[in-house]
Design an enzyme around this catalytic site. Structure first.
Site, PDB file in Angstrom:
ATOM      1  N   CYS A  96       0.841  -1.198   0.000  1.00 16.97           N
ATOM      2  CA  CYS A  96       0.000   0.000   0.000  1.00 16.97           C
ATOM      3  C   CYS A  96       0.877   1.249   0.000  1.00 16.97           C
ATOM      4  O   CYS A  96       1.533   1.538  -0.977  1.00 16.97           O
ATOM      5  CB  CYS A  96      -0.975  -0.048   1.172  1.00 16.97           C
ATOM      6  SG  CYS A  96      -2.300   1.151   1.016  1.00 16.97           S
ATOM      7  N   HIS A 225      -3.510  -5.548   0.816  1.00 21.65           N
ATOM      8  CA  HIS A 225      -2.857  -5.799   2.111  1.00 21.65           C
ATOM      9  C   HIS A 225      -2.798  -7.288   2.440  1.00 21.65           C
ATOM     10  O   HIS A 225      -3.747  -7.821   3.036  1.00 21.65           O
ATOM     11  CB  HIS A 225      -3.636  -5.101   3.223  1.00 21.65           C
ATOM     12  CG  HIS A 225      -3.489  -3.621   3.235  1.00 21.65           C
ATOM     13  ND1 HIS A 225      -2.478  -2.989   3.915  1.00 21.65           N
ATOM     14  CD2 HIS A 225      -4.219  -2.644   2.656  1.00 21.65           C
ATOM     15  CE1 HIS A 225      -2.592  -1.669   3.755  1.00 21.65           C
ATOM     16  NE2 HIS A 225      -3.643  -1.435   2.990  1.00 21.65           N
ATOM     17  N   GLU A 227      -1.166  -8.641   4.762  1.00 19.54           N
ATOM     18  CA  GLU A 227      -1.117  -8.827   6.228  1.00 19.54           C
ATOM     19  C   GLU A 227      -2.515  -8.792   6.841  1.00 19.54           C
ATOM     20  O   GLU A 227      -2.685  -9.129   8.011  1.00 19.54           O
ATOM     21  CB  GLU A 227      -0.198  -7.774   6.865  1.00 19.54           C
ATOM     22  CG  GLU A 227      -0.804  -6.391   7.108  1.00 19.54           C
ATOM     23  CD  GLU A 227      -0.902  -5.525   5.859  1.00 19.54           C
ATOM     24  OE1 GLU A 227      -0.641  -6.033   4.752  1.00 19.54           O
ATOM     25  OE2 GLU A 227      -1.240  -4.323   5.987  1.00 19.54           O
TER      26      GLU A 227
END
Lengths: 293, 960
Positions: A96, A225, A227
């Site tokens: 990002c 993302h 994560e």
């Protein structure tokens, strides 16, 4: 076995640092949050790490343009350390805001002088949006160059959350080079892996590009993302039978985040995912780094 | 020197900002606009070489891939049918971008840039009248409270703000020798918002001291005694009666008699700290506690929606940060009430922004601050009513997590007073007292100082460093600088022992602030720490390492006095005792009179499909997806049940579940209950309904009543008017009775009173509105349940009693009516049902569950079906119902304590067994088709629609 050491770099406005470090730890690495000032002042040395992660957030408020001020700082204050880090065969991931920084700092698509050749600009919608997207990494050539994406299903599912994610290039030649060198890693797509308009492509990116790597395949940046999808419970529909697979096994994965194994099959033959798609990306990076220790 | 730099997109690049403005202009009905181009303007002030300016443009300000720049461009001649509008900030308004840009310039190795100002330039093409252009500017492009239009041709219209230096001179206010009438005048003129009794108490105090107060002393008292800071209505005495002339009773402290009494009587062992700190604290697990606070920022949001909401969320985030020794925020919640988005401009009161603009600004403000802080905004609600036109409600809440041993603070004599974070400027002066008075059409001019915009990155830096300092045990107490600024923060922290502050040590944004302005400024992003002397060096280093300013400005003493100095001059010397306990308790009159509304004359139509679609498109009920997506609701990685769920990720989740500790299955459920419409009928039942709603949302997602804490937030009219206060008292009793029945303690709360909008002497109160926010600890997040239908063939139940309770319902609202029979709560029955459902959920007997609220059973069932992409057959004759037998009443009654539950056939027996003795009915079955069908009491179809169509109708109204 030596540990893979990950530096999650942060500065004013970084905000996905902790969960990114957590994902790396779950992937088997040792992760440390390091403020940029620690490198500039010489308290820490980038050479001590194997992976550099630039997490999401709004570095310096994304003032002027997203990632710009931080990219500028890295270029002006840390370029020699970064150059050496790359030359040493180490890995970089930008997620990002981290992707925006790598692109604006000229590390992606990457050239000798760290010259900026592409950009990530304001979404066509004009709005910040948080939504889940499908990503396809079907490559035209047989071998995927990017070391971060091995063992992934053809279509994966991750969330995006950004206002400036529209990927553009300086000119046609940059795009051609990206294609020729197999540097386009992820494209936005629909659930079946086919091209779709908004919102499948959430920002209007050129050729639906969601993530790219450099020529070595070791520097990787993406807007979504990973994560935020390391456990099944982060999936927006982990309640649905087909998606969740098998309630019991997902329960185990949600409860304790026991993230062993990627995909297996249960008795009914339905795939059982015990981890989110994103975790595989972190594991790939860590496994690759372990080999080069 | 000024260097004006303009940056614009290269031709061929899609100008998303310009296109957005164009869409907004078309929205006003101005259809002649053909094109809008956006140009970002930077004005750099300083001494720079020409090649340096070029370098700044090339390497920093313009993106070479897609932007062009020009330095000191000659203003182009305006073309025919083209207008150029340049909007810049007013002097003194903080621009977050300045700091980053100066840093960027410095990183390039260029010194000599002193300051940076920005402006936005719009080139609007198309035939426009002068009036239309003015409309575009006034209603869209700028807000005169913080911005101005730059005159064409000027390089930079304003100089650097506040460069004039300040010359000290102590101002003494004559109180001792003045009449009562003069006292009242003084209060009004100085925007002190103190009443005569309070002014007299101050005069008496100074009579005792045989001197007059300084302006600073008077201001300090006004801030501390303001409704905003001292909550005198809730803590004072109230003479309450129901109906005028009936026997009244004296309530000594409404808060103690109702809200706090619940907590005290329930005495839950997991309540750690309640009603004491900046947020209420409860136990999370063996290692951690969590805290929760919800605030309002209504008045600033009315005047400058972006800035008001921006600083509202910024402010409430500092509450957990300033609770105990500091908590890490892990979720935000935002609830808004606006005027109607399609309200005619012609009906807008003078000085009022249009509700749509207010809404857009508020949402942008929350998005900007919440996202940049990296805190997921996971829960909220948006409601609409004409009566919120001039006075929107903006509730912002934040929950934080802290190690258990960091839950309490203790300021000690001898500790240093340290201010950290942002610098102090003229912003927000009189915010605390301003929010303690009514808005008038003059508010925008008189109180413009109370409006500001935030700098989230400043707050994020401060948060990062505070948590490090906390974990190193470098300070003994912390609080935020909110309303009242340093005055409140230092005043509160030093209340027990005394404090001495040297005001000239406070770092300023610019010169020219008087000692008093420094003291009461409400500049954002500041906190105050109490630091033991031996730890000061280490503490200052922690902040310096990450470029956060931290400054020693004084010391906590043992004099029990508040002593302020400016360049060695004593400017304030007040007894802490008088400051905190000297406020005279006034007795306020409160009379509650039950309202009587006309009953609507509606016949039950045979086909209720149109009524259902109208309800789905009701602004209160329709999808809020476009808003939710603008908030990052997944940052920090703890998102376990998202605000949007369903096969297309667009169904309305009842509550959100977040894991504050990623490696633990324990999680936090957050929900809210709000429905001002029932308050039109009876605020007692509104309170009961709000609590019931917040709790049943927790049950809906698989939670239980085992550990739920709630917060109260009252937004009310002027409490000096007996009818307003009467309904507030009645509402508080509703809170007490309901919360005690459910066994859910209040842990914190807030009131925002004086929400009235007076125009030319006529005063209109907002609907008295209670927000109940609930937070619950869930042991195992993997037991979560979502609201969307899962599988064809599964059974659909309704659990709970449906009665003819249409008063205040959205169905009545469609007919423009309120009615009188609003939903009640049978707490005893409800609690038994909630507990049974929790047990059933825990056993895995429930596939999905949805809370029945606005729009009743009809809306809830439709939402469940279309979010799951499944058809549904529903039979009203199987709904347990009491009242006049009408399909519309059964379908749209908003009776509380009800759920729609999906159960597999396999679990039918076990589920029914688990609800034994409770009211429930098997009312339908899911199917693979796309038809949503409801069979009426007579067995005939009364609703038939395609779920795809219903969903589109529901999604359309706010799809901007």
């Amino acid at each position: 076995m030596r540990n893979v050491k990950v530096c999650v770099i942060r500065t004013a406005g970084t905000n996905c640092d902790k969960e990114t470090a957590f994902a790396f730890v779950k992937a088997g690495a040792e992760a440390e949050l390091v403020h940029i000032n620690n490198f500039i002042q010489g308290d820490k040395d980038l050479a001590d790490y194997h992976i550099l992660a630039l997490p999401g957030g709004f570095s310096y408020g994304d003032d002027i343009a997203s990632g710009k001020v931080f990219a500028n700082e890295l270029r002006c204050k840390l370029s020699e350390d970064l150059r050496k880090f790359v030359q040493d065969g180490k890995l970089i991931i930008g997620i990002c805001n981290g992707f925006q920084i790598l692109v604006k700092g000229g590390l992606l698509p990457g050239n000798a002088n760290f010259e900026q050749e592409a950009s990530l600009i304001i979404n066509d919608s004009g709005k910040f949006e948080d939504r889940w997207v499908h990503l396809s990494q079907k490559s035209k050539v047989k071998t995927q160059k990017c070391v971060w994406i091995k063992n992934l299903p053809e279509v994966i599912y991750l969330p995006v959350a950004h206002g400036e994610g529209k990927f553009i290039v300086e000119d046609e030649s940059v795009l051609n080079r990206l294609k020729k060198n197999n540097q386009i890693v992820f494209k936005y797509c629909d659930a079946k892996g086919k091209q779709g308009g908004y919102p499948d492509n959430p920002n209007g990116s050129l050729e639906d590009i969601a993530g790219i790597c450099d020529e070595t395949g070791r520097i990787f940046g993406l807007m979504p993302h990973p994560e935020r999808h390391i456990s099944v419970c982060q999936h927006p529909r982990w309640f649905t039978p087909l998606e969740t697979m098998h309630r019991r096994s997902s329960t185990a994965a949600c409860g304790s985040l026991s993230l062993t194994g990627f995909n297996s099959k249960n008795k009914t033959g339905l795939p059982v995912r015990q981890a989110g798609d994103g975790l595989i990306i972190f594991k790939n990076g860590v496994e690759y780094a372990r080999k080069i220790l | 020197m000024f260097y004006k730099i303009e940056v614009k997109d290269k031709s061929g690049i899609f100008d998303a900002v310009g296109e957005g403005v164009k869409a907004d202009i078309l929205d006003f009905g101005i259809k002649t606009v053909k094109n809008v181009r956006f140009i970002q303007v930077y004005t750099i002030i300083g001494e720079l070489a020409a090649e340096d300016v070029k370098k700044i443009c090339v390497e920093l300000l313009a993106d070479k891939i897609c932007q062009d720049y020009s330095i000191n461009p000659v203003p182009p001649k305006t073309k025919k049918d083209q207008a150029i509008v340049e909007v810049a900030y007013n002097p003194g308004v903080m621009e977050p971008i300045e700091e980053s840009t100066l840093k960027g310039i410095k990183d390039l190795g260029i010194t000599g840039a002193r300051s940076v100002k920005t402006a936005k330039k719009y080139i609007i093409s198309g035939k426009l009248s002068v009036g239309q252009l003015k409309t575009i500017c006034d209603k869209l492009l700028y807000n005169k409270l913080i911005q101005h239009i730059v005159k064409s041709g000027s390089v930079h219209s304003e100089g650097e703000p506040g460069v004039s230096s300040y010359k000290f001179s102590l101002t003494i206010v004559d109180l001792l020798g003045v009449s009562d009438q003069k006292l009242t005048e003084l209060s009004k003129k100085g925007q002190l918002f103190l009443n005569l009794a309070e002014m007299r108490a101050i005069r008496n105090y100074f009579k005792g001291l045989k001197r007059n107060p300084t302006d600073c002393e008077l201001e300090t008292i006004a801030q501390t005694w303001s409704e905003h800071c001292s909550h005198k209505t809730f803590r004072g005495k109230i003479n309450y009666s129901e109906k005028a002339g009936s026997k009244s009773k004296l309530i000594d402290g409404l808060l103690k008699a109702t809200i706090m009494k619940v907590t005290q009587e329930l005495n839950k062992p997991w309540c750690v700290s309640v009603f004491k700190d900046n947020a209420g604290i409860i136990r999370f697990d063996e290692k951690y506690n969590i805290c929760f606070k919800v605030e309002t920022h209504n008045h600033p949001s009315a005047l400058e929606p972006f800035g008001g909401a921006n600083t509202g969320i910024g402010g409430v985030i500092r509450d957990p940060m300033g609770t105990g020794l500091g908590a890490k925020p892990f979720l935000n919640t935002d609830i808004f009430c606006f005027g109607l988005p399609d309200y005619p401009f012609s009906k807008l009161p003078v000085g009022t922004l249009h509700p749509k603009r207010v809404m857009k600004g508020v949402i942008s403000g929350v998005q900007d601050y919440g996202n940049k802080m990296g805190i997921p905004t996971v829960n909220g609600a948006i409601l609409f009513h004409e009566k919120f036109t001039g006075n929107p409600l903006v509730y912002c809440g934040t929950a934080g997590i802290m190690p258990r041993d960091k839950s309490f603070k203790q300021t000690n004599s001898g500790d240093l007073v340290v201010v950290v974070g942002g610098r102090t400027g003229r912003d927000g002066i009189h915010g605390a007292t301003f929010s303690s008075g009514e808005l008038t059409h003059e508010s925008e001019t008189v109180s413009s100082g109370a409006v500001q915009i935030g700098n989230p990155i400043q707050e994020k830096k401060m948060l990062d460093t505070i948590l490090q300092a906390r974990d190193k045990n470098l300070y003994s107490a912390i609080t935020d600088c909110g309303a009242g600024g340093l005055s409140s923060a230092v005043g509160e922290m030093g209340a027990e022992m005394g404090a001495r502050v040297e005001l000239d040590k406070v770092p300023l944004k610019y010169n020219g602030l008087s000692y008093m302005e420094i003291w009461i400024s409400e500049s954002q992003e500041r906190m105050v720490l109490s630091v033991p002397k031996e730890k000061i060096e280490e503490l200052l280093q922690v902040f310096a390492d990450e470029n956060v300013e931290a400054t020693v400005i004084g010391e906590f003493t043992n004099t029990k006095k508040l002593e302020l100095y400016y360049r060695d001059n004593l400017v304030c010397n007040l007894d802490m005792h008088f400051l905190h306990d000297g406020l005279p308790k006034t007795v306020k009159e409160a009379v509650y009179v039950q309202a009587k509304h006309a009953e609507p004359k509606i016949n039950c139509p045979k086909d209720l499909t149109p009524a259902l679609t109208k309800l789905l498109a009701h602004y209160d009920i329709c999808s809020k997806e476009t808003v939710i997506r603008r908030y990052d609701h997944e940052v920090q990685g703890g998102s376990n049940l998202k605000p949007l769920v369903g096969v297309k990720n667009d169904g309305p989740s009842d509550a959100s579940i977040v894991k504050p500790v990623l490696d633990s299955p324990k999680s936090v459920i957050v929900s809210n209950g709000i429905n001002f419409r029932y308050g039109f009928i009876d605020p007692y039942w509104m309170a009961a309904s709000c609590i019931d709603e917040a709790l049943r949302q927790i049950i809906s997602v698989g939670g239980s009543l085992k550990q739920v804490a709630i917060l109260d937030n009252f937004c009310w009219g002027n409490p000096d008017k007996p009818d307003r206060l009467g309904s507030l008292v009645r509402c508080s009793y509703g809170c007490y009775d309901t919360a005690i029945g459910f066994g859910t303690p209040f842990i914190s709360g807030k009131d925002s009173l004086y929400n009235e909008y007076s125009e030319h002497g006529r005063s209109a109160a907002i609907p008295g509105t209670l927000l109940i926010s609930a937070i619950s600890v869930m042991d195992d997040a993997s037991k979560a349940i979502s609201m969307y239908a899962k599988e064809a063939g599964n059974l659909i139940y309704i659990a709970g009693d449906t009665s003819e309770e249409l008063g205040g319902s959205h169905y009545y609202d469609l007919a423009g009516a309120i009615g009188n029979n609003c939903p009640k709560v049978n707490v005893k029955k409800a609690k038994l049902l909630f507990d049974s459902l929790s047990k059933a959920a825990d056993k895995g007997l429930i596939r999905s569950m949805h809370d029945c609220s606005e729009g009743g059973l009809g809306v809830a069932a439709a939402e469940m079906a279309f979010s799951g992409g499944l058809g549904l057959d529903l039979f009203l004759s199987s709904v347990p119902y009491a009242g006049q037998k009408r399909n519309d009443f059964v379908l749209f009654s908003e009776s509380n304590s009800r759920f729609i539950v999906e159960v597999t056939k396999k679990n039918q027996k076990d589920f029914e067994q688990s609800l034994k003795g409770k009211t429930f009915g098997l009312i339908g079955c899911l199917n693979k088709g796309k038809d949503f069908k409801i069979y009426g009491l007579d067995g005939k179809i009364c609703v038939e629609a395609d779920i795809g169509k219903l969903k589109e109708i529901w999604r359309a109204p706010l799809k901007w």
